[in-house]
Write a protein that holds these residues in place. Structure first.
Motif, PDB file in Angstrom:
ATOM      1  N   ARG A 156       0.824  -1.226   0.000  1.00  0.00           N
ATOM      2  CA  ARG A 156       0.000   0.000   0.000  1.00  0.00           C
ATOM      3  C   ARG A 156       0.849   1.262   0.000  1.00  0.00           C
ATOM      4  NH1 ARG A 156      -5.449   1.121   1.393  1.00  0.00           N
ATOM      5  NH2 ARG A 156      -5.785   3.187   0.565  1.00  0.00           N
ATOM      6  N   VAL A 157       1.961   1.255   0.722  1.00  0.00           N
ATOM      7  CA  VAL A 157       2.843   2.423   0.743  1.00  0.00           C
ATOM      8  C   VAL A 157       3.348   2.711  -0.669  1.00  0.00           C
ATOM      9  CG1 VAL A 157       5.013   3.386   1.618  1.00  0.00           C
ATOM     10  CG2 VAL A 157       3.516   2.089   3.158  1.00  0.00           C
ATOM     11  N   GLN A 158       3.786   1.668  -1.344  1.00  0.00           N
ATOM     12  CA  GLN A 158       4.327   1.834  -2.692  1.00  0.00           C
ATOM     13  C   GLN A 158       3.261   2.279  -3.679  1.00  0.00           C
ATOM     14  OE1 GLN A 158       7.568   1.739  -3.052  1.00  0.00           O
ATOM     15  NE2 GLN A 158       7.409   2.352  -5.166  1.00  0.00           N
ATOM     16  N   THR A 159       2.071   1.718  -3.594  1.00  0.00           N
ATOM     17  CA  THR A 159       1.023   2.101  -4.544  1.00  0.00           C
ATOM     18  C   THR A 159       0.592   3.546  -4.335  1.00  0.00           C
ATOM     19  OG1 THR A 159      -1.005   1.422  -5.633  1.00  0.00           O
ATOM     20  CG2 THR A 159      -1.013   1.226  -3.279  1.00  0.00           C
ATOM     21  N   GLU A 160       0.504   3.994  -3.084  1.00  0.00           N
ATOM     22  CA  GLU A 160       0.136   5.395  -2.831  1.00  0.00           C
ATOM     23  C   GLU A 160       1.258   6.330  -3.264  1.00  0.00           C
ATOM     24  OE1 GLU A 160      -2.837   6.259  -2.310  1.00  0.00           O
ATOM     25  OE2 GLU A 160      -3.576   4.272  -1.827  1.00  0.00           O
ATOM     26  N   THR A 161       2.504   5.905  -3.088  1.00  0.00           N
ATOM     27  CA  THR A 161       3.651   6.702  -3.537  1.00  0.00           C
ATOM     28  C   THR A 161       3.625   6.836  -5.054  1.00  0.00           C
ATOM     29  OG1 THR A 161       4.976   5.977  -1.647  1.00  0.00           O
ATOM     30  CG2 THR A 161       6.174   6.861  -3.538  1.00  0.00           C
ATOM     31  N   HIS A 162       3.451   5.714  -5.755  1.00  0.00           N
ATOM     32  CA  HIS A 162       3.401   5.755  -7.223  1.00  0.00           C
ATOM     33  C   HIS A 162       2.284   6.676  -7.708  1.00  0.00           C
ATOM     34  CE1 HIS A 162       5.523   1.648  -8.144  1.00  0.00           C
ATOM     35  NE2 HIS A 162       6.335   2.546  -7.614  1.00  0.00           N
ATOM     36  N   ALA A 163       1.102   6.537  -7.124  1.00  0.00           N
ATOM     37  CA  ALA A 163      -0.052   7.318  -7.573  1.00  0.00           C
ATOM     38  C   ALA A 163       0.163   8.813  -7.359  1.00  0.00           C
ATOM     39  CB  ALA A 163      -1.317   6.848  -6.857  1.00  0.00           C
ATOM     40  N   GLN A 164       0.722   9.187  -6.213  1.00  0.00           N
ATOM     41  CA  GLN A 164       0.883  10.617  -5.953  1.00  0.00           C
ATOM     42  C   GLN A 164       2.042  11.217  -6.749  1.00  0.00           C
ATOM     43  OE1 GLN A 164      -1.591  11.921  -4.634  1.00  0.00           O
ATOM     44  NE2 GLN A 164      -0.962  14.027  -4.326  1.00  0.00           N
ATOM     45  N   VAL A 165       3.094  10.460  -6.969  1.00  0.00           N
ATOM     46  CA  VAL A 165       4.187  10.934  -7.819  1.00  0.00           C
ATOM     47  C   VAL A 165       3.662  11.125  -9.248  1.00  0.00           C
ATOM     48  CG1 VAL A 165       6.405  10.304  -8.873  1.00  0.00           C
ATOM     49  CG2 VAL A 165       6.081  10.079  -6.399  1.00  0.00           C
ATOM     50  N   PHE A 166       2.816  10.218  -9.707  1.00  0.00           N
ATOM     51  CA  PHE A 166       2.181  10.366 -11.018  1.00  0.00           C
ATOM     52  C   PHE A 166       1.395  11.677 -11.069  1.00  0.00           C
ATOM     53  CE2 PHE A 166      -1.411   9.933 -13.884  1.00  0.00           C
ATOM     54  CZ  PHE A 166      -0.849   9.397 -15.032  1.00  0.00           C
ATOM     55  N   ALA A 167       0.620  11.964 -10.016  1.00  0.00           N
ATOM     56  CA  ALA A 167      -0.179  13.196  -9.971  1.00  0.00           C
ATOM     57  C   ALA A 167       0.718  14.433 -10.016  1.00  0.00           C
ATOM     58  CB  ALA A 167      -1.051  13.205  -8.715  1.00  0.00           C
ATOM     59  N   LEU A 168       1.821  14.406  -9.289  1.00  0.00           N
ATOM     60  CA  LEU A 168       2.762  15.535  -9.302  1.00  0.00           C
ATOM     61  C   LEU A 168       3.326  15.734 -10.708  1.00  0.00           C
ATOM     62  CD1 LEU A 168       4.707  14.761  -5.996  1.00  0.00           C
ATOM     63  CD2 LEU A 168       3.056  16.617  -6.335  1.00  0.00           C
ATOM     64  N   LYS A 169       3.771  14.644 -11.333  1.00  0.00           N
ATOM     65  CA  LYS A 169       4.374  14.732 -12.667  1.00  0.00           C
ATOM     66  C   LYS A 169       3.370  15.223 -13.703  1.00  0.00           C
ATOM     67  CE  LYS A 169       8.053  11.344 -12.047  1.00  0.00           C
ATOM     68  NZ  LYS A 169       8.570  10.015 -12.419  1.00  0.00           N
ATOM     69  N   LYS A 170       2.138  14.730 -13.646  1.00  0.00           N
ATOM     70  CA  LYS A 170       1.121  15.167 -14.605  1.00  0.00           C
ATOM     71  C   LYS A 170       0.771  16.638 -14.405  1.00  0.00           C
ATOM     72  CE  LYS A 170       0.362  11.853 -17.396  1.00  0.00           C
ATOM     73  NZ  LYS A 170       0.725  12.003 -18.804  1.00  0.00           N
ATOM     74  N   SER A 171       0.721  17.091 -13.161  1.00  0.00           N
ATOM     75  CA  SER A 171       0.448  18.506 -12.881  1.00  0.00           C
ATOM     76  C   SER A 171       1.527  19.383 -13.507  1.00  0.00           C
ATOM     77  CB  SER A 171       0.401  18.762 -11.372  1.00  0.00           C
ATOM     78  OG  SER A 171      -0.623  18.027 -10.770  1.00  0.00           O
ATOM     79  N   ILE A 172       2.775  18.937 -13.394  1.00  0.00           N
ATOM     80  CA  ILE A 172       3.895  19.669 -13.994  1.00  0.00           C
ATOM     81  C   ILE A 172       3.778  19.657 -15.517  1.00  0.00           C
ATOM     82  CG2 ILE A 172       6.398  19.647 -14.355  1.00  0.00           C
ATOM     83  CD1 ILE A 172       6.600  18.494 -11.445  1.00  0.00           C
TER      84      ILE A 172
END
Length: 151
Positions: A78-94
């Protein structure tokens, strides 16, 4: 403008996005503003938050969907999946140059770190710690500063 921004995020999704009328969505694991249903293959997001917040939520859930498409092994951690999802959100926002959404995505990570019920949400606390140590976090801070946004 903000409504168009939300439409732009909807168009990016590889899976359908459904807006839910309730404030928070009841799930077996708790109450959320959004989730990705792996079995049914769609994202559900509460219609309650602002369009900026909804954009951040949908980008995060799109991150979960991307992990599914890539057959990422993070689903067992769960830690890894939440990390992946939020990093994806940061990158897409950029990528979209949506610095108000980037700010909201960063605020979500900060909120995870400050969660009061540490026993109920340990995976979010750990994920926030991992994200804030990644180079992308410093890059996001720099971009906010350059675009006159503050956390």
């Amino acid at each position: 403008m903000r409504k168009e921004q939300l439409k732009q995020v909807f168009r990016l999704s590889r899976v359908p996005v459904k807006l839910w009328a309730q404030k928070k969505i009841e799930r077996e694991a708790g109450r959320y503003y959004g989730f990705f249903d792996r079995e049914k293959g769609y994202i559900v997001c509460s219609n309650e938050p602002s369009n900026i917040y909804k954009s951040g939520i949908i980008l995060h859930e799109m991150g979960h969907a991307e992990c599914m498409f890539k057959e990422c092994k993070c689903w067992t951690d769960r830690v890894q999946t939440e990390t992946h999802a939020q990093v994806f959100a940061l990158k897409k926002s950029i990528e979209l140059k949506k610095y108000d959404v980037l700010k909201k995505c960063m605020q979500i990570v900060i909120d995870w770190a400050k969660v009061k019920n540490k026993k109920a949400y340990p995976e979010y606390i750990k994920a926030s710690e991992k994200i804030m140590r990644k180079p992308i976090w410093k890059h996001c801070e720099k971009l906010l500063k350059e675009n006159n946004e503050t956390l």
